[in-house]
Design an enzyme around this catalytic site. Structure first.
Site, PDB file in Angstrom:
ATOM      1  N   SER A 132       8.453   1.702   4.437  1.00 19.89           N
ATOM      2  CA  SER A 132       7.848   0.397   4.168  1.00 19.89           C
ATOM      3  C   SER A 132       7.241   0.349   2.773  1.00 19.89           C
ATOM      4  CB  SER A 132       6.803   0.047   5.225  1.00 19.89           C
ATOM      5  OG  SER A 132       5.832   1.055   5.360  1.00 19.89           O
ATOM      6  N   GLU A 133       6.719   1.480   2.273  1.00 22.75           N
ATOM      7  CA  GLU A 133       6.276   1.547   0.881  1.00 22.75           C
ATOM      8  C   GLU A 133       6.486   2.937   0.290  1.00 22.75           C
ATOM      9  OE1 GLU A 133       4.223  -2.133   2.155  1.00 22.75           O
ATOM     10  OE2 GLU A 133       3.888  -0.109   2.943  1.00 22.75           O
ATOM     11  N   THR A 134       6.728   2.939  -1.024  1.00 16.77           N
ATOM     12  CA  THR A 134       6.793   4.146  -1.843  1.00 16.77           C
ATOM     13  C   THR A 134       5.880   3.913  -3.029  1.00 16.77           C
ATOM     14  OG1 THR A 134       9.063   4.621  -1.171  1.00 16.77           O
ATOM     15  CG2 THR A 134       8.301   5.636  -3.218  1.00 16.77           C
ATOM     16  N   HIS A 156      -1.915   0.906   3.759  1.00 19.81           N
ATOM     17  CA  HIS A 156      -1.611   2.297   4.113  1.00 19.81           C
ATOM     18  C   HIS A 156      -1.111   3.091   2.910  1.00 19.81           C
ATOM     19  CE1 HIS A 156       2.839   1.905   4.566  1.00 19.81           C
ATOM     20  NE2 HIS A 156       2.836   3.231   4.605  1.00 19.81           N
TER      21      HIS A 156
END
Length: 290
Positions: free
Chosen positions: A45-47, A76
């Site tokens: 979902s995120e990097t 997060h």
């Protein structure tokens, strides 16, 4: 060149039960296209990419990408990256906190404890609240395929990430949702939103909640445990009179429908500031080629 790389599970003290964020600990020299390509490859979902700070008072700069685009802030990834930075010795807390520079400015992250007992708590960026119209509420109900509560009017909460927030009548209703993700993605794009976050209170007498988050327009059908979504829910509950005046604390759970067990601690202080925290644990530690 190989770069130090971690995957950190946020909102869990146990591996594989939280929300993973990929953290590249030295993003220097990477172009925007490089970063987006890595984020697309990890397909999380995120990097995030850690860089030297450019603003006074910041300990490091963080760029945050989902599989489709860059984000000015996300919850997060902020906590997971802070955990990675501490573990790698990139920065040390000053006066019990780290200061992250990102697209919304400076974000404080309080650091409590050490090692496996450490918890991290971010202070949510200031929010703007825009109520949905009746027609927009009808559209959200059609997307969710379920009625939503209207006494506390659903709203768009912008904290850098932009969430459409709605309350459902029960935890069972939240867990049973099977939204129309194609329709949701189109609606999110029209409204300039990151996604939709829904919640319901736990059994009567508790302020604790169950949360689910959907962001198909960003390439994330369901975000396992969403920090900014939970923070936006706290803003919504506070501004809609659903929380006690003068400040409160509560717990949130998220991720059960996708095999996770996220535990989020939320506080709204007397001045209305929202604080979102939890444990983090490293699940992957090594190098990534770039």
């Amino acid at each position: 060149m190989p770069r130090a790389f971690k995957v950190v599970d946020a909102f869990s003290a146990k591996p594989l039960l939280g929300n993973p964020v990929a953290v590249v600990l030295d993003g220097s020299g990477l172009t925007d296209n490089d970063m987006q390509a890595i984020a697309g490859w990890t397909n999380l979902s995120e990097t995030t990419f850690v860089l030297p700070p450019t603003k006074p008072g910041a300990d490091y700069r963080l760029r945050i990408f989902n599989p489709a685009t860059e984000m000015p802030f996300a919850g997060h990834p902020t906590l997971g990256s802070a955990h990675a930075v501490l573990e790698a010795g990139v920065a040390r807390p000053r006066h019990g906190k780290l200061v992250q520079e990102c697209g919304v400015g400076l974000v404080d992250v309080a650091v409590n404890g050490e090692g496996p007992d450490r918890t991290l708590t971010l202070t949510l960026p200031p929010a703007t609240v825009t109520s949905l119209t009746d027609d927009e509420i009808d559209e959200v109900e059609a997307i969710l395929r379920h009625p939503i509560l209207r006494d506390a009017r659903p709203a768009i909460i912008n904290v850098g990430a932009v969430w459409i927030i709605a309350q459902l009548a029960s935890v069972g209703a939240v867990l049973g949702l099977q939204p129309d993700l194609v329709r949701s993605a189109a609606f999110e794009r029209r409204k300039g939103a990151t996604g939709i976050t829904v919640f319901a209170t736990q059994p009567e007498g508790s302020h604790d909640i169950e949360v689910r988050t959907f962001a198909p327009s960003c390439g994330v059908n369901e975000d396992p445990v969403c920090g900014s979504g939970n923070g936006s829910v706290a803003v919504f509950r506070s501004t809609r009179g659903l929380l006690p005046a003068g400040g409160t604390r509560y717990k949130s759970e998220q991720g059960r429908r996708v095999g996770r067990d996220g535990k989020i601690s939320v506080a709204v202080d007397a001045d209305g500031r929202v604080h979102v925290g939890g444990a983090c644990v490293t699940t992957v530690d090594g190098l990534i080629a770039s």
